[in-house]
Design a protein around this motif. Structure first.
Motif, PDB file in Angstrom:
ATOM      1  N   HIS A 194      31.845  45.492  42.758  1.00  0.00           N
ATOM      2  CA  HIS A 194      31.510  44.446  41.790  1.00  0.00           C
ATOM      3  C   HIS A 194      31.655  43.054  42.380  1.00  0.00           C
ATOM      4  O   HIS A 194      31.195  42.083  41.780  1.00  0.00           O
ATOM      5  CB  HIS A 194      32.438  44.561  40.574  1.00  0.00           C
ATOM      6  N   LEU A 195      32.263  42.918  43.536  1.00  0.00           N
ATOM      7  CA  LEU A 195      32.587  41.601  44.055  1.00  0.00           C
ATOM      8  C   LEU A 195      31.338  40.799  44.421  1.00  0.00           C
ATOM      9  O   LEU A 195      31.281  39.595  44.149  1.00  0.00           O
ATOM     10  CB  LEU A 195      33.525  41.721  45.255  1.00  0.00           C
ATOM     11  N   SER A 196      30.360  41.443  45.007  1.00  0.00           N
ATOM     12  CA  SER A 196      29.148  40.707  45.396  1.00  0.00           C
ATOM     13  C   SER A 196      28.400  40.150  44.195  1.00  0.00           C
ATOM     14  O   SER A 196      28.035  38.962  44.184  1.00  0.00           O
ATOM     15  CB  SER A 196      28.230  41.611  46.232  1.00  0.00           C
ATOM     16  N   PRO A 197      28.150  40.937  43.140  1.00  0.00           N
ATOM     17  CA  PRO A 197      27.490  40.364  41.961  1.00  0.00           C
ATOM     18  C   PRO A 197      28.308  39.253  41.297  1.00  0.00           C
ATOM     19  O   PRO A 197      27.736  38.264  40.825  1.00  0.00           O
ATOM     20  CB  PRO A 197      27.318  41.560  41.022  1.00  0.00           C
ATOM     21  N   LEU A 198      29.624  39.406  41.262  1.00  0.00           N
ATOM     22  CA  LEU A 198      30.458  38.368  40.660  1.00  0.00           C
ATOM     23  C   LEU A 198      30.445  37.094  41.501  1.00  0.00           C
ATOM     24  O   LEU A 198      30.369  35.977  40.972  1.00  0.00           O
ATOM     25  CB  LEU A 198      31.891  38.878  40.500  1.00  0.00           C
ATOM     26  N   GLY A 230      29.775  31.717  43.077  1.00  0.00           N
ATOM     27  CA  GLY A 230      29.868  31.298  44.473  1.00  0.00           C
ATOM     28  C   GLY A 230      31.024  31.993  45.151  1.00  0.00           C
ATOM     29  O   GLY A 230      32.097  32.182  44.559  1.00  0.00           O
ATOM     30  N   ALA A 231      30.816  32.384  46.390  1.00  0.00           N
ATOM     31  CA  ALA A 231      31.814  33.172  47.105  1.00  0.00           C
ATOM     32  C   ALA A 231      33.165  32.469  47.187  1.00  0.00           C
ATOM     33  O   ALA A 231      34.222  33.107  47.100  1.00  0.00           O
ATOM     34  CB  ALA A 231      31.305  33.494  48.509  1.00  0.00           C
ATOM     35  N   ALA A 232      33.145  31.136  47.331  1.00  0.00           N
ATOM     36  CA  ALA A 232      34.411  30.398  47.446  1.00  0.00           C
ATOM     37  C   ALA A 232      35.197  30.382  46.145  1.00  0.00           C
ATOM     38  O   ALA A 232      36.400  30.090  46.143  1.00  0.00           O
ATOM     39  CB  ALA A 232      34.124  28.967  47.894  1.00  0.00           C
ATOM     40  N   VAL A 236      39.866  36.996  40.901  1.00  0.00           N
ATOM     41  CA  VAL A 236      40.002  35.832  40.034  1.00  0.00           C
ATOM     42  C   VAL A 236      38.738  35.004  40.173  1.00  0.00           C
ATOM     43  O   VAL A 236      38.412  34.531  41.269  1.00  0.00           O
ATOM     44  CB  VAL A 236      41.233  34.985  40.405  1.00  0.00           C
ATOM     45  N   ALA A 237      38.011  34.841  39.076  1.00  0.00           N
ATOM     46  CA  ALA A 237      36.780  34.059  39.071  1.00  0.00           C
ATOM     47  C   ALA A 237      37.066  32.666  38.544  1.00  0.00           C
ATOM     48  O   ALA A 237      37.790  32.503  37.554  1.00  0.00           O
ATOM     49  CB  ALA A 237      35.708  34.735  38.221  1.00  0.00           C
ATOM     50  N   LEU A 238      36.475  31.659  39.198  1.00  0.00           N
ATOM     51  CA  LEU A 238      36.669  30.265  38.813  1.00  0.00           C
ATOM     52  C   LEU A 238      35.319  29.652  38.447  1.00  0.00           C
ATOM     53  O   LEU A 238      34.687  28.982  39.252  1.00  0.00           O
ATOM     54  CB  LEU A 238      37.304  29.477  39.964  1.00  0.00           C
ATOM     55  N   PRO A 239      34.833  29.877  37.239  1.00  0.00           N
ATOM     56  CA  PRO A 239      33.531  29.340  36.841  1.00  0.00           C
ATOM     57  C   PRO A 239      33.584  27.828  36.676  1.00  0.00           C
ATOM     58  O   PRO A 239      34.645  27.252  36.397  1.00  0.00           O
ATOM     59  CB  PRO A 239      33.254  30.036  35.512  1.00  0.00           C
ATOM     60  N   ALA A 240      32.411  27.198  36.800  1.00  0.00           N
ATOM     61  CA  ALA A 240      32.327  25.746  36.666  1.00  0.00           C
ATOM     62  C   ALA A 240      31.512  25.320  35.459  1.00  0.00           C
ATOM     63  O   ALA A 240      31.366  24.119  35.221  1.00  0.00           O
ATOM     64  CB  ALA A 240      31.716  25.142  37.935  1.00  0.00           C
TER      65      ALA A 240
END
Length: 460
Positions: A4-8, A13-15, A42-46
């Protein structure tokens, strides 16, 4: 298991998709260090669009989501489990101030704004956002909303529920509820934003809010007073309300145990030792001297045995530091079994007397640290040791909690006044909450989140 990491990563963004142990470390434990997890990432959306895309992907793939703000939770509400399968969505990159309408006394901010940042933006346009907490430099608006935070000025301004005009929420299917209205009156149906305030991220993920602002007070009058009993404290509260009405902004009480802890860890900071110390503050328009004079005249008539009336902003700050240092001071002194309880203000003296006595009977020599927002009935009622050496403190936690909560509900109170339920209190909530209310809340959860992906493992 699918990768799931690539779609997320493609969404944020990878960073901004953290998987390295060092990078995720700040996100996987609660503030008190009681709960620890191991997330998928941990996802950090903007943006709200990125949050919605993350949620849509998780819904399609049946991935659980743990929303997180400033991670100052004391109940484990924002901590993932240890399965490695839950996605933490942390909001710190969503910190825009979208709109300030000083004339309408409203501000629209994103959920990742710190409370202190919102306070400052309001002050810059001559307005006040009155929510005030010890953690305001790090806690975020989304977390304040999710726990219906209260703090130091609830007596005058209310909790986050009263301070909120509108919300933007990403629902569990990834759709966006846009209710960022700045209206004070709107009778066009149910006020659906209220579902998400206090829900601890279990019904949706708050991305933005429109909040109430108030005129910036020109004057403060602050005093620390000594009283001989909890009964005298509540009598003082009532007398202040009769004398000053809504100008009474804050009424805090600290037991003698609290004062001695402050004196131990901050020598010379405590001006007196009394059975109870009361921190009171008035705020109003006009000049500081006029308000100080009015409070000084009232204090003279009441003839307190001891007290300090701040004569300058520096003195006011020193008095506030005593109260604001209390939680950290207790943490320095060692672990404690914490209770964020609320009872009607009129019941505070009886609750304290009855609960202290019940704990002393069960645990001779027990030390109870009692302080908090007595003006609205919210006390931090913490047990710092039950036995000599404190070695068995948390072994006694269930027995201590059973006594405290029995007394809380006997006196018409609640086991969670402002910090939420999280992982810590769910089984107690099930025991004490009205069954019809719990069934209704669970029905709403099932309706909005049938897959159960929003912050699972918490009280719903």
């Amino acid at each position: 298991m699918p990768n799931h990491l690539s779609p997320l990563a493609a969404i944020v963004g990878a960073a901004n998709l953290l998987t390295n142990a060092h990078d995720i470390a700040p996100f996987i434990s609660d503030y008190r260090g009681r709960y620890h997890g191991a997330p998928l990432a941990v996802a950090l959306p903007a943006s709200t669009a990125e949050v919605a895309a993350l949620v849509r992907y998780c819904a399609a793939q049946h991935i659980a989501i743990v929303p997180q703000g400033g991670n100052t939770s004391t109940c484990g509400a924002a901590t993932p489990d240890g399965s490695g399968l839950q996605l933490v969505i942390a909001m710190r990159r969503m910190h825009a101030i979208r709109h300030v309408d000083a004339a309408n006394h409203a501000i629209t901010v994103e959920a990742g704004c710190t409370l202190a940042a919102v306070q400052q933006v309001a002050a810059n346009v001559g307005r006040l956002f009155p929510l005030s907490l010890a953690s305001e430099g790090s806690c975020q608006i989304g977390g304040n909303l999710s726990t219906n935070a209260g703090g130091l000025a609830v007596l005058r301004f209310g909790t986050m529920r009263e301070l909120t005009l509108g919300l933007e929420v990403v629902l569990p299917d990834g759709s966006v509820l846009n209710q960022l209205s700045a209206l004070r009156k709107d009778t066009s149906g149910l006020d659906v934003k209220q579902l998400f305030i206090g829900a601890e991220g279990q019904l949706g993920l708050i991305t933005a809010a429109t909040l109430k602002l108030f005129p910036q007070p020109g004057a403060h009058a602050t005093a620390l007073l000594a009283v001989a009993s909890a009964e005298a404290a509540i009598a003082t509260l009532n007398a202040l309300q009769e004398a000053f009405g809504e100008r009474l902004t804050t009424f805090e009480m600290m037991s003698e145990v609290c004062q001695r802890l402050l004196d131990k860890h901050h020598p010379g900071s405590v001006p007196f030792l009394a059975p109870w110390a009361l921190l009171i503050e008035l705020s109003d328009s006009g000049t500081p001297q006029a308000l100080q004079d009015k409070l000084g005249e009232w204090l003279a008539r009441m003839a307190f045995s001891d007290g300090v009336l701040a004569q300058s902003e520096a003195e006011r700050s020193r008095l506030w530091q005593l109260r604001e240092a209390m939680s950290e001071t207790q943490k320095q002194d060692g672990p404690s079994i914490k209770h964020d309880i609320g009872v009607p203000t009129s019941a505070i003296p009886a609750f304290i007397a009855d609960c202290d006595a019940a704990l002393a009977a069960a645990f001779p020599g027990v030390r109870v640290v009692t302080f908090g927002h007595a003006g609205d009935g919210n006390l931090h009622y913490n047990v710092s040791y039950t036995r000599a050496g404190n070695a068995d403190l948390f072994a006694d936690e269930d027995a201590v909690n059973a006594i405290v909560y029995q007394q809380v509900y006997r006196h018409g109170g609640t086991l969670a006044a402002e910090h939420g339920i999280g992982q810590l209190k769910g089984h107690w909530l099930a025991q004490y909450k009205d069954p019809a209310a719990l069934a209704l809340m669970r029905g709403i959860k099932q309706l909005l989140d049938p897959q159960g992906i929003m912050n699972p493992g918490k009280w719903l």
